[in-house]
Design a protein around this motif. Sequence first.
Motif, PDB file in Angstrom:
ATOM      1  N   GLY A 132       0.818  -1.210   0.000  1.00  0.00           N
ATOM      2  CA  GLY A 132       0.000   0.000   0.000  1.00  0.00           C
ATOM      3  C   GLY A 132       0.845   1.251   0.000  1.00  0.00           C
ATOM      4  O   GLY A 132       2.054   1.218  -0.236  1.00  0.00           O
ATOM      5  N   GLY A 133       0.203   2.354   0.295  1.00  0.00           N
ATOM      6  CA  GLY A 133       0.879   3.633   0.355  1.00  0.00           C
ATOM      7  C   GLY A 133       1.516   3.867   1.707  1.00  0.00           C
ATOM      8  O   GLY A 133       1.743   2.934   2.491  1.00  0.00           O
ATOM      9  N   GLY A 134       1.787   5.137   2.007  1.00  0.00           N
ATOM     10  CA  GLY A 134       2.493   5.473   3.226  1.00  0.00           C
ATOM     11  C   GLY A 134       1.761   5.066   4.487  1.00  0.00           C
ATOM     12  O   GLY A 134       2.387   4.649   5.478  1.00  0.00           O
ATOM     13  N   VAL A 135       0.443   5.182   4.492  1.00  0.00           N
ATOM     14  CA  VAL A 135      -0.335   4.815   5.676  1.00  0.00           C
ATOM     15  C   VAL A 135      -0.159   3.333   5.994  1.00  0.00           C
ATOM     16  O   VAL A 135       0.150   2.941   7.126  1.00  0.00           O
ATOM     17  CB  VAL A 135      -1.823   5.166   5.485  1.00  0.00           C
ATOM     18  CG1 VAL A 135      -2.682   4.506   6.557  1.00  0.00           C
ATOM     19  CG2 VAL A 135      -2.031   6.673   5.515  1.00  0.00           C
ATOM     20  N   VAL A 136      -0.347   2.486   4.991  1.00  0.00           N
ATOM     21  CA  VAL A 136      -0.210   1.040   5.194  1.00  0.00           C
ATOM     22  C   VAL A 136       1.216   0.687   5.585  1.00  0.00           C
ATOM     23  O   VAL A 136       1.446  -0.136   6.484  1.00  0.00           O
ATOM     24  CB  VAL A 136      -0.645   0.275   3.932  1.00  0.00           C
ATOM     25  CG1 VAL A 136      -0.188  -1.187   3.989  1.00  0.00           C
ATOM     26  CG2 VAL A 136      -2.165   0.336   3.778  1.00  0.00           C
ATOM     27  N   GLY A 137       2.202   1.300   4.930  1.00  0.00           N
ATOM     28  CA  GLY A 137       3.588   1.010   5.263  1.00  0.00           C
ATOM     29  C   GLY A 137       3.933   1.376   6.691  1.00  0.00           C
ATOM     30  O   GLY A 137       4.586   0.608   7.408  1.00  0.00           O
ATOM     31  N   ASP A 138       3.499   2.558   7.125  1.00  0.00           N
ATOM     32  CA  ASP A 138       3.756   2.991   8.504  1.00  0.00           C
ATOM     33  C   ASP A 138       3.065   2.087   9.512  1.00  0.00           C
ATOM     34  O   ASP A 138       3.642   1.700  10.530  1.00  0.00           O
ATOM     35  CB  ASP A 138       3.272   4.431   8.701  1.00  0.00           C
ATOM     36  CG  ASP A 138       4.182   5.459   8.075  1.00  0.00           C
ATOM     37  OD1 ASP A 138       5.238   5.081   7.535  1.00  0.00           O
ATOM     38  OD2 ASP A 138       3.841   6.659   8.129  1.00  0.00           O
ATOM     39  N   LEU A 139       1.799   1.764   9.236  1.00  0.00           N
ATOM     40  CA  LEU A 139       0.995   0.977  10.163  1.00  0.00           C
ATOM     41  C   LEU A 139       1.489  -0.468  10.237  1.00  0.00           C
ATOM     42  O   LEU A 139       1.724  -1.011  11.328  1.00  0.00           O
ATOM     43  CB  LEU A 139      -0.469   1.016   9.719  1.00  0.00           C
ATOM     44  CG  LEU A 139      -1.490   0.185  10.500  1.00  0.00           C
ATOM     45  CD1 LEU A 139      -1.540   0.621  11.952  1.00  0.00           C
ATOM     46  CD2 LEU A 139      -2.877   0.316   9.855  1.00  0.00           C
ATOM     47  N   ALA A 140       1.667  -1.091   9.079  1.00  0.00           N
ATOM     48  CA  ALA A 140       2.123  -2.486   9.061  1.00  0.00           C
ATOM     49  C   ALA A 140       3.544  -2.603   9.609  1.00  0.00           C
ATOM     50  O   ALA A 140       3.869  -3.560  10.328  1.00  0.00           O
ATOM     51  CB  ALA A 140       2.058  -3.038   7.639  1.00  0.00           C
ATOM     52  N   GLY A 141       4.395  -1.625   9.299  1.00  0.00           N
ATOM     53  CA  GLY A 141       5.762  -1.656   9.798  1.00  0.00           C
ATOM     54  C   GLY A 141       5.827  -1.522  11.305  1.00  0.00           C
ATOM     55  O   GLY A 141       6.633  -2.198  11.967  1.00  0.00           O
ATOM     56  N   PHE A 142       4.981  -0.666  11.873  1.00  0.00           N
ATOM     57  CA  PHE A 142       4.958  -0.503  13.325  1.00  0.00           C
ATOM     58  C   PHE A 142       4.419  -1.761  13.995  1.00  0.00           C
ATOM     59  O   PHE A 142       4.961  -2.226  15.015  1.00  0.00           O
ATOM     60  CB  PHE A 142       4.114   0.721  13.694  1.00  0.00           C
ATOM     61  CG  PHE A 142       4.193   1.125  15.142  1.00  0.00           C
ATOM     62  CD1 PHE A 142       5.297   0.827  15.925  1.00  0.00           C
ATOM     63  CD2 PHE A 142       3.146   1.825  15.728  1.00  0.00           C
ATOM     64  CE1 PHE A 142       5.366   1.216  17.265  1.00  0.00           C
ATOM     65  CE2 PHE A 142       3.201   2.218  17.061  1.00  0.00           C
ATOM     66  CZ  PHE A 142       4.305   1.916  17.829  1.00  0.00           C
ATOM     67  N   ALA A 143       3.367  -2.338  13.415  1.00  0.00           N
ATOM     68  CA  ALA A 143       2.835  -3.586  13.965  1.00  0.00           C
ATOM     69  C   ALA A 143       3.907  -4.679  13.931  1.00  0.00           C
ATOM     70  O   ALA A 143       4.064  -5.451  14.895  1.00  0.00           O
ATOM     71  CB  ALA A 143       1.594  -4.019  13.194  1.00  0.00           C
ATOM     72  N   ALA A 144       4.664  -4.752  12.835  1.00  0.00           N
ATOM     73  CA  ALA A 144       5.739  -5.746  12.740  1.00  0.00           C
ATOM     74  C   ALA A 144       6.820  -5.479  13.789  1.00  0.00           C
ATOM     75  O   ALA A 144       7.378  -6.406  14.372  1.00  0.00           O
ATOM     76  CB  ALA A 144       6.341  -5.731  11.337  1.00  0.00           C
ATOM     77  N   ALA A 145       7.100  -4.212  14.036  1.00  0.00           N
ATOM     78  CA  ALA A 145       8.153  -3.850  14.991  1.00  0.00           C
ATOM     79  C   ALA A 145       7.830  -4.297  16.405  1.00  0.00           C
ATOM     80  O   ALA A 145       8.737  -4.623  17.183  1.00  0.00           O
ATOM     81  CB  ALA A 145       8.382  -2.340  14.959  1.00  0.00           C
ATOM     82  N   ILE A 146       6.546  -4.305  16.749  1.00  0.00           N
ATOM     83  CA  ILE A 146       6.173  -4.640  18.122  1.00  0.00           C
ATOM     84  C   ILE A 146       5.630  -6.059  18.263  1.00  0.00           C
ATOM     85  O   ILE A 146       5.518  -6.564  19.385  1.00  0.00           O
ATOM     86  CB  ILE A 146       5.147  -3.626  18.684  1.00  0.00           C
ATOM     87  CG1 ILE A 146       3.865  -3.604  17.861  1.00  0.00           C
ATOM     88  CG2 ILE A 146       5.768  -2.237  18.750  1.00  0.00           C
ATOM     89  CD1 ILE A 146       2.780  -2.685  18.413  1.00  0.00           C
ATOM     90  N   LEU A 147       5.280  -6.712  17.159  1.00  0.00           N
ATOM     91  CA  LEU A 147       4.775  -8.083  17.221  1.00  0.00           C
ATOM     92  C   LEU A 147       5.887  -9.025  17.687  1.00  0.00           C
ATOM     93  O   LEU A 147       6.955  -9.083  17.086  1.00  0.00           O
ATOM     94  CB  LEU A 147       4.269  -8.509  15.840  1.00  0.00           C
ATOM     95  CG  LEU A 147       3.754  -9.944  15.738  1.00  0.00           C
ATOM     96  CD1 LEU A 147       2.475 -10.114  16.558  1.00  0.00           C
ATOM     97  CD2 LEU A 147       3.520 -10.330  14.280  1.00  0.00           C
ATOM     98  N   ARG A 148       5.637  -9.729  18.757  1.00  0.00           N
ATOM     99  CA  ARG A 148       6.621 -10.683  19.307  1.00  0.00           C
ATOM    100  C   ARG A 148       8.007 -10.030  19.461  1.00  0.00           C
ATOM    101  O   ARG A 148       9.036 -10.654  19.261  1.00  0.00           O
ATOM    102  CB  ARG A 148       6.699 -11.941  18.435  1.00  0.00           C
ATOM    103  CG  ARG A 148       5.339 -12.595  18.200  1.00  0.00           C
ATOM    104  CD  ARG A 148       5.441 -13.937  17.522  1.00  0.00           C
ATOM    105  NE  ARG A 148       4.153 -14.381  17.034  1.00  0.00           N
ATOM    106  CZ  ARG A 148       3.187 -14.947  17.769  1.00  0.00           C
ATOM    107  NH1 ARG A 148       3.376 -15.113  19.067  1.00  0.00           N
ATOM    108  NH2 ARG A 148       2.045 -15.330  17.220  1.00  0.00           N
ATOM    109  N   ARG A 149       7.990  -8.738  19.788  1.00  0.00           N
ATOM    110  CA  ARG A 149       9.188  -7.909  19.975  1.00  0.00           C
ATOM    111  C   ARG A 149      10.022  -7.765  18.692  1.00  0.00           C
ATOM    112  O   ARG A 149      11.206  -7.474  18.749  1.00  0.00           O
ATOM    113  CB  ARG A 149      10.052  -8.435  21.131  1.00  0.00           C
ATOM    114  CG  ARG A 149       9.353  -8.340  22.482  1.00  0.00           C
ATOM    115  CD  ARG A 149      10.315  -8.618  23.621  1.00  0.00           C
ATOM    116  NE  ARG A 149       9.652  -8.418  24.899  1.00  0.00           N
ATOM    117  CZ  ARG A 149       9.013  -9.381  25.567  1.00  0.00           C
ATOM    118  NH1 ARG A 149       8.963 -10.616  25.069  1.00  0.00           N
ATOM    119  NH2 ARG A 149       8.439  -9.114  26.718  1.00  0.00           N
ATOM    120  N   GLY A 150       9.366  -7.946  17.560  1.00  0.00           N
ATOM    121  CA  GLY A 150      10.054  -7.655  16.312  1.00  0.00           C
ATOM    122  C   GLY A 150       9.990  -8.755  15.282  1.00  0.00           C
ATOM    123  O   GLY A 150      10.592  -9.818  15.470  1.00  0.00           O
ATOM    124  N   VAL A 151       9.218  -8.525  14.224  1.00  0.00           N
ATOM    125  CA  VAL A 151       9.124  -9.441  13.094  1.00  0.00           C
ATOM    126  C   VAL A 151       9.561  -8.666  11.852  1.00  0.00           C
ATOM    127  O   VAL A 151       9.221  -7.486  11.692  1.00  0.00           O
ATOM    128  CB  VAL A 151       7.668  -9.962  12.932  1.00  0.00           C
ATOM    129  CG1 VAL A 151       7.507 -10.742  11.635  1.00  0.00           C
ATOM    130  CG2 VAL A 151       7.267 -10.816  14.127  1.00  0.00           C
TER     131      VAL A 151
END
Length: 380
Positions: A113-132
């Motif tokens: 997706g665009g910037g919104v999806v990238g920011d949101l999905a990237g942040f979720a990945a950063a905190i999921l299980r302390r980093g995916v």
Amino acid sequence: MTAPLKASDTTVVNVALDDRAYDIVIGRDVLTSLGTRIAALRPGARTAIVTDKTVARHWLEPTEASLATAGIATARIIVDEGEGSKTYAGLEKVSEALIAARIERNDLVIALGGGVVGDLAGFAAAILRRGVDFVQVPTSLLAQVDSSVGGKTGINSPQGKNLLGAFHQPVLVIADTAVLDTLSPRQFRAGYAEVAKYGVLGDEAFFAWLESNHSEAFKGGAAREHAIATSCRAKAAIVARDERENGDRALLNLGHTFGHALEAATGFSDRLFHGEGVAIGMVLAAEFSASLGMISQGEAARVARHLAEVGLPTKLQDIAGFAQEGLADADALMTLMAQDKKVRRGKLTFILLEAVGRAAIVKDVDPKRVRDFLQSKLKA
């Protein structure tokens, strides 16, 4: 300047971060290679694709097909489009869906997706299980040249833009220029503001090339790919020198201190796209630089003239509903700028211009001068 790319070329730009280095793959129809690239990068990994409803209609099935061909299992998580998804609630939705999809630490999140999806999905990945780990597949011009590269992830607070987040670098970026064909003219123009920014802040020759060739870049083909690749090289070089914005990475925020305040004042709505806020912010930064005697009025006018020529807003009065509360109020805008991430101990820091093609980080800017400048622009 290097010669423009041939439209058929695939360009690979490396972001040199030692053991966390990654490639930005740029070219038409490179999305089809996503599956084979992920299989080579992370053998045996499962994936979850985070995307929005609009992008899903065009590009979710081709993305899933590329993964399936490579034998990669995937799940899909679809959010609403727009800044409204970059919230606490949006982060909770994506995070819980990733957990439900059983994405583990050796798996991958794909931001389609665009910037919104990238920011949101990237942040979720950063905190999921302390980093995916995650992969960026940017589908807007703005995301391809800016937000997908460099590892900034996050969500908005009601008090300001991107105030919650983490540095979390992707392991791969796939920038397929064919996906830009489905953007509206307004969305493409908004992304172009970030392309022009690279010329304004650090490459006068590139800015001059854009002045002469922007219409060809808008049409697509070799000129578009050249503009994207040049922008990505510029950002990759800065990120490699200063990953966590302790120094000159802040230069990439040219136009953003003003622009983010304008986005907040318009409620992070489609009244003002991010790139449009950056365009107005760049012009304000150039004009403020001129007011401080850093550049000539002619240089400031050059920046404004080019952005206006491509159809971007360049002044506060160009914003829809300009007279609404928060936009025609210099004090309200100053309050919003006080939440900018570059503020240190209450002191304002601006990215200003010493010339077209040379930006500077200016600290401890006198708030009264900023307020008086904004007040003059509100009356213009």
